[in-house]
Design a protein around this motif. Structure first.
Motif, PDB file in Angstrom:
ATOM      1  N   LEU A  19      16.088 -16.034 -80.122  1.00 48.91           N
ATOM      2  CA  LEU A  19      16.238 -15.380 -81.427  1.00 48.91           C
ATOM      3  C   LEU A  19      14.900 -14.948 -82.032  1.00 48.91           C
ATOM      4  N   PRO A  20      13.895 -15.826 -82.041  1.00 48.63           N
ATOM      5  CA  PRO A  20      12.604 -15.356 -82.556  1.00 48.63           C
ATOM      6  C   PRO A  20      12.030 -14.191 -81.740  1.00 48.63           C
ATOM      7  N   ALA A  21      12.239 -14.200 -80.411  1.00 47.33           N
ATOM      8  CA  ALA A  21      11.739 -13.095 -79.581  1.00 47.33           C
ATOM      9  C   ALA A  21      12.424 -11.786 -79.948  1.00 47.33           C
ATOM     10  N   VAL A  22      13.731 -11.845 -80.229  1.00 47.20           N
ATOM     11  CA  VAL A  22      14.456 -10.633 -80.642  1.00 47.20           C
ATOM     12  C   VAL A  22      13.841 -10.079 -81.921  1.00 47.20           C
ATOM     13  N   PHE A  23      13.671 -10.935 -82.922  1.00 52.56           N
ATOM     14  CA  PHE A  23      13.090 -10.474 -84.191  1.00 52.56           C
ATOM     15  C   PHE A  23      11.623 -10.061 -84.017  1.00 52.56           C
ATOM     16  N   PHE A  25      10.286  -8.662 -81.311  1.00 53.25           N
ATOM     17  CA  PHE A  25      10.249  -7.323 -80.716  1.00 53.25           C
ATOM     18  C   PHE A  25      10.745  -6.257 -81.697  1.00 53.25           C
ATOM     19  N   ILE A  26      11.703  -6.607 -82.539  1.00 51.55           N
ATOM     20  CA  ILE A  26      12.147  -5.671 -83.585  1.00 51.55           C
ATOM     21  C   ILE A  26      10.987  -5.405 -84.544  1.00 51.55           C
ATOM     22  N   TYR A  27      10.305  -6.453 -84.948  1.00 52.76           N
ATOM     23  CA  TYR A  27       9.153  -6.314 -85.834  1.00 52.76           C
ATOM     24  C   TYR A  27       8.106  -5.386 -85.214  1.00 52.76           C
ATOM     25  N   MET A  28       7.799  -5.599 -83.921  1.00 51.00           N
ATOM     26  CA  MET A  28       6.794  -4.769 -83.259  1.00 51.00           C
ATOM     27  C   MET A  28       7.234  -3.311 -83.203  1.00 51.00           C
ATOM     28  N   GLU A  37      -1.004  -6.096 -76.960  1.00 48.56           N
ATOM     29  CA  GLU A  37      -1.982  -6.667 -77.884  1.00 48.56           C
ATOM     30  C   GLU A  37      -1.371  -7.832 -78.673  1.00 48.56           C
ATOM     31  N   SER A  38      -0.134  -7.675 -79.113  1.00 47.30           N
ATOM     32  CA  SER A  38       0.525  -8.735 -79.874  1.00 47.30           C
ATOM     33  C   SER A  38       0.827  -9.946 -79.009  1.00 47.30           C
ATOM     34  N   LEU A  39       1.289  -9.719 -77.775  1.00 52.03           N
ATOM     35  CA  LEU A  39       1.581 -10.841 -76.876  1.00 52.03           C
ATOM     36  C   LEU A  39       0.317 -11.617 -76.519  1.00 52.03           C
ATOM     37  N   LEU A  40      -0.811 -10.923 -76.481  1.00 54.20           N
ATOM     38  CA  LEU A  40      -2.079 -11.575 -76.154  1.00 54.20           C
ATOM     39  C   LEU A  40      -2.805 -12.102 -77.389  1.00 54.20           C
ATOM     40  N   SER A  41      -2.160 -11.986 -78.549  1.00 56.44           N
ATOM     41  CA  SER A  41      -2.789 -12.498 -79.758  1.00 56.44           C
ATOM     42  C   SER A  41      -2.370 -13.938 -79.998  1.00 56.44           C
ATOM     43  N   VAL A  42      -3.208 -14.676 -80.664  1.00 56.41           N
ATOM     44  CA  VAL A  42      -2.914 -16.063 -80.993  1.00 56.41           C
ATOM     45  C   VAL A  42      -1.763 -16.121 -81.998  1.00 56.41           C
ATOM     46  N   ASN A  43      -1.748 -15.202 -82.925  1.00 56.35           N
ATOM     47  CA  ASN A  43      -0.804 -15.199 -84.036  1.00 56.35           C
ATOM     48  C   ASN A  43       0.597 -14.731 -83.660  1.00 56.35           C
ATOM     49  N   LYS A  44       0.734 -13.918 -82.644  1.00 59.13           N
ATOM     50  CA  LYS A  44       2.025 -13.341 -82.223  1.00 59.13           C
ATOM     51  C   LYS A  44       2.756 -12.697 -83.407  1.00 59.13           C
ATOM     52  N   SER A  45       2.016 -11.959 -84.227  1.00 60.41           N
ATOM     53  CA  SER A  45       2.559 -11.287 -85.420  1.00 60.41           C
ATOM     54  C   SER A  45       3.294 -12.267 -86.334  1.00 60.41           C
ATOM     55  N   GLY A  46       2.826 -13.494 -86.388  1.00 57.03           N
ATOM     56  CA  GLY A  46       3.404 -14.504 -87.262  1.00 57.03           C
ATOM     57  C   GLY A  46       4.470 -15.368 -86.613  1.00 57.03           C
ATOM     58  N   TYR A  47       4.839 -15.095 -85.377  1.00 54.42           N
ATOM     59  CA  TYR A  47       5.906 -15.851 -84.710  1.00 54.42           C
ATOM     60  C   TYR A  47       5.380 -16.981 -83.831  1.00 54.42           C
ATOM     61  N   ALA A  52       5.443 -22.111 -80.210  1.00 54.21           N
ATOM     62  CA  ALA A  52       4.667 -23.351 -80.026  1.00 54.21           C
ATOM     63  C   ALA A  52       5.563 -24.577 -80.157  1.00 54.21           C
ATOM     64  N   LEU A  53       6.513 -24.541 -81.079  1.00 52.16           N
ATOM     65  CA  LEU A  53       7.396 -25.688 -81.256  1.00 52.16           C
ATOM     66  C   LEU A  53       8.199 -25.964 -79.989  1.00 52.16           C
TER      67      LEU A  53
END
Length: 171
Positions: A19-23, A25-28, A37-47, A52-53
């Motif tokens: 579910l978070p991956a769906v949202f 990719f929608i966000y991106m 760039e987002s997948l290689l970022s630490v923040n993952k656009s806030g996700y 991590a959990l």
């Protein structure tokens, strides 16, 4: 039990990953964010936290398995979990050691390790310690409540964390 661990992860996977991956990719797509760039970022656009959990759940299950394999007695499970969690605090800092291996040739191992650490969530392993403390608190919640009824543990813990944040601000 292996079956219960697999069942637990199967239950968590849709909630923590799908579910978070769906949202994500929608966000991106909506905000025209570069996927790589987002997948290689630490923040993952806030996700980052939901991903991590799930990694923390997998690591916790692996530690539980290891305690059984090492035949660690029940009373020492919490200590072993905290020791493992303390080790994970160091994981993100190994990236700096790897960067020292750069020899100036065309391939940059430092840049590669930075991307690898960000993509896999290793950068956030330092927070596993808080997950472990939460697991232990939940396990011993009655004792924890009795401890909180006394004033000194709360004050001393607050002072300890304040001192730790002053001494090492980026933890």
């Amino acid at each position: 039990n292996r079956c219960s661990a697999v069942a637990f992860l199967k239950k968590k996977f849709p909630v923590q990953i799908v579910l978070p991956a769906v949202f994500y990719f929608i966000y991106m797509a909506v905000y025209d964010v570069d996927i790589v760039e987002s997948l290689l970022s630490v923040n993952k656009s806030g996700y980052w936290f939901t991903f991590a959990l799930f990694e923390y759940f997998v690591l916790y299950i692996a530690i539980q398995w290891l305690t059984k394999k090492l035949n660690i007695k029940e009373k020492r499970h919490d200590i072993f979990l905290l020791l493992c969690a303390a080790v994970t605090v160091a994981f993100p800092y190994t990236e700096h050691l790897i960067a020292l291996l750069d020899d100036g040739s065309g391939f940059s191992i430092g840049a590669f390790s930075s991307d690898l650490f960000a993509a896999t969530g290793i950068d956030h392993m330092k927070h596993f310690l808080f997950f472990a403390l939460g697991v232990i608190t939940r396990k011993h919640f009655g004792e924890f409540e009795r401890l909180l009824d006394k004033g000194w543990p709360v004050i001393s813990t607050a002072l300890f964390f304040a001192a730790a944040n002053i001494a090492v601000p980026d933890i």
